[in-house]
Design an enzyme around this catalytic site. Structure first.
Site, PDB file in Angstrom:
ATOM      1  N   MET A   1     -35.439   1.147 -59.882  1.00  0.00           N
ATOM      2  CA  MET A   1     -35.705  -0.094 -60.023  1.00  0.00           C
ATOM      3  C   MET A   1     -36.952  -0.161 -59.053  1.00  0.00           C
ATOM      4  SD  MET A   1     -34.041  -3.979 -60.017  1.00  0.00           S
ATOM      5  CE  MET A   1     -32.916  -3.146 -61.275  1.00  0.00           C
ATOM      6  N   PRO A   2     -38.240  -0.438 -59.580  1.00  0.00           N
ATOM      7  CA  PRO A   2     -39.394  -0.329 -58.784  1.00  0.00           C
ATOM      8  C   PRO A   2     -39.447  -2.020 -58.280  1.00  0.00           C
ATOM      9  CG  PRO A   2     -40.023   0.534 -60.684  1.00  0.00           C
ATOM     10  CD  PRO A   2     -38.535   0.240 -61.045  1.00  0.00           C
ATOM     11  N   PHE A   3     -39.806  -1.849 -56.873  1.00  0.00           N
ATOM     12  CA  PHE A   3     -39.993  -3.253 -56.252  1.00  0.00           C
ATOM     13  C   PHE A   3     -41.391  -3.067 -55.544  1.00  0.00           C
ATOM     14  CE2 PHE A   3     -40.123  -6.162 -52.798  1.00  0.00           C
ATOM     15  CZ  PHE A   3     -39.421  -7.443 -53.457  1.00  0.00           C
ATOM     16  N   ALA A  38     -37.443  -3.483 -65.616  1.00  0.00           N
ATOM     17  CA  ALA A  38     -36.838  -2.719 -64.385  1.00  0.00           C
ATOM     18  C   ALA A  38     -37.977  -3.218 -63.228  1.00  0.00           C
ATOM     19  CB  ALA A  38     -36.838  -1.461 -64.432  1.00  0.00           C
ATOM     20  N   GLN A  40     -40.266  -5.089 -60.748  1.00  0.00           N
ATOM     21  CA  GLN A  40     -40.066  -6.396 -59.841  1.00  0.00           C
ATOM     22  C   GLN A  40     -41.212  -6.708 -58.867  1.00  0.00           C
ATOM     23  OE1 GLN A  40     -36.301  -7.369 -58.235  1.00  0.00           O
ATOM     24  NE2 GLN A  40     -35.330  -5.669 -59.202  1.00  0.00           N
TER      25      GLN A  40
END
Length: 76
Positions: A1-3, A38, A40
């Site tokens: 999940m990229p932030f 996914a 954020q």
């Protein structure tokens, strides 16, 4: 999940921030194959009074400078 965390000096409109979120999300979808849901993203607006560069606050650097009088006698 990229932030993704983005900091900008000053402020941006809601529409500008929405555009940034859409663009960054699309980039991660295209380049990394991530699902849009996914991704954020947090955008932090940093006051120019709380951000300095080159030894000077951005608020001071960007403030209008007083105009010099072309007819003034130079001080000695």
């Amino acid at each position: 999940m990229p932030f993704v965390s983005i900091r900008i000096s000053g402020t941006a409109t809601k529409d500008q921030k929405a555009g940034i979120v859409a663009d960054v999300t699309q980039s991660l979808v295209e380049r990394l194959g991530k699902k849009p849901g996914a991704v954020q993203i947090v955008i932090e607006e940093v006051s120019t009074e709380n951000y300095g560069a080159g030894g000077q606050l951005l608020a001071d650097r960007d403030a209008p400078q007083p105009r010099e009088d072309a007819h003034a006698v130079p001080s000695q």
